[in-house]
Design an enzyme around this catalytic site. Structure first.
Site, PDB file in Angstrom:
ATOM      1  CB  SER A 144      -0.825   0.066   1.209  1.00 40.57           C
ATOM      2  OG  SER A 144      -1.550   1.395   1.285  1.00 40.57           O
ATOM      3  CE1 TYR A 157      -3.792  -2.822   5.809  1.00 33.31           C
ATOM      4  CE2 TYR A 157      -3.249  -0.546   5.026  1.00 33.31           C
ATOM      5  CZ  TYR A 157      -3.756  -1.889   4.596  1.00 33.31           C
ATOM      6  OH  TYR A 157      -3.962  -2.081   3.378  1.00 33.31           O
ATOM      7  CE  LYS A 161      -1.112  -4.069   3.445  1.00 32.60           C
ATOM      8  NZ  LYS A 161      -1.237  -5.455   2.699  1.00 32.60           N
TER       9      LYS A 161
END
Length: 252
Positions: A144, A157, A161
């Site tokens: 991401s 998060y 990534k």
């Protein structure tokens, strides 16, 4: 041999494949000729996705799998090999984000859950694929753009990534001598059920969209072309790379 985007007769495992980006990649891989193995936690959603691929003329096998659990992953690849005799490609897409807010507010159980699926799960799948593979292949990790820059209200998060991008480079180096290529795709904001909280939040959506050159967020099938490229022989000399698919957001 000319570069080709076909996946004819190849066997591709796609995790998080019941919907969203994983579902779109699985459909595109099947349309390109692959036999696809769909993995996600819930069998019902997988069965629906597999039925749609079969209705379009493709071949699909659906196996409920929690990628954070090594035994589940071993079962996934054992069944894939039992059904098709080999696996030529892996798309690591299954991910979770159970916390949306300032990083310092996260509790330990949420932290552990996000890392279990987003990092450990990816590693479990690559290891299961690589240890069984004797003829080369391709791994595509879905990362991401939040792994490459500050991630508003999704910092943990984003950390996972960033770990995926690092993992991609190191595994490309380690697995390259065996003919296995490892690359990543870093999407921007994509309209999926997973990202619905971001799409629905005006401030967050504007943060992403206002920075894109195309002035909009993406749809899941806009990630599929990059995945088919990386799985195919058209990318035979591409490894250790992260392809950013974000409408131009990170170009500034």
């Amino acid at each position: 041999m000319p570069a080709t985007f076909t996946l004819t007769d190849r066997v591709i495992v796609v995790t998080g494949a019941s919907r969203g980006i994983g579902g779109a990649i699985a459909e595109a891989a099947a349309a390109a000729g692959a036999r696809v193995v769909l993995a996600a936690r819930k069998q019902d959603g997988l069965d629906e996705a597999a039925a749609a691929i079969r209705a379009a003329g493709g071949t699909a096998l659906a196996i409920a799998t929690h990628t954070g659990r090594p035994d589940d992953v071993e079962n996934l690849f054992d069944k894939a090999f039992a059904e098709f005799g080999r696996v030529d490609g892996l798309v690591n897409n299954a991910a979770t984000n159970v916390y949306f807010g300032p990083m310092l507010g996260i509790d330990e159980s949420a932290w552990d859950k996000i890392f279990e699926v987003n990092v450990k799960g990816y590693f479990n799948c690559v290891r299961a694929f690589a240890t069984r593979n004797r003829g080369g292949g391709s791994v595509v990790n879905i990362a991401s753009v939040v792994g490459m820059r500050a991630a508003p209200l999704q910092g943990v998060y984003g950390m996972t990534k960033a770990a995926v991008i690092s993992m991609t480079k190191s595994l490309a180096m380690e697995l390259g001598p065996g003919g296995i290529r490892v690359n990543a795709i870093a999407p921007g904001l994509v309209e999926t059920r997973f990202a619905q909280v971001l799409v629905d939040d005006e401030a967050t959506r504007s943060h992403f969209v206002s920075r894109t050159f195309l002035g909009r967020h993406a749809q899941p099938d806009e990630m599929a072309g990059a995945a088919v490229f990386l799985l195919s022989d058209a990318s035979s000399y591409v490894t250790g790379q992260t392809i950013v698919v974000d409408g131009g957001m990170t170009a500034t």
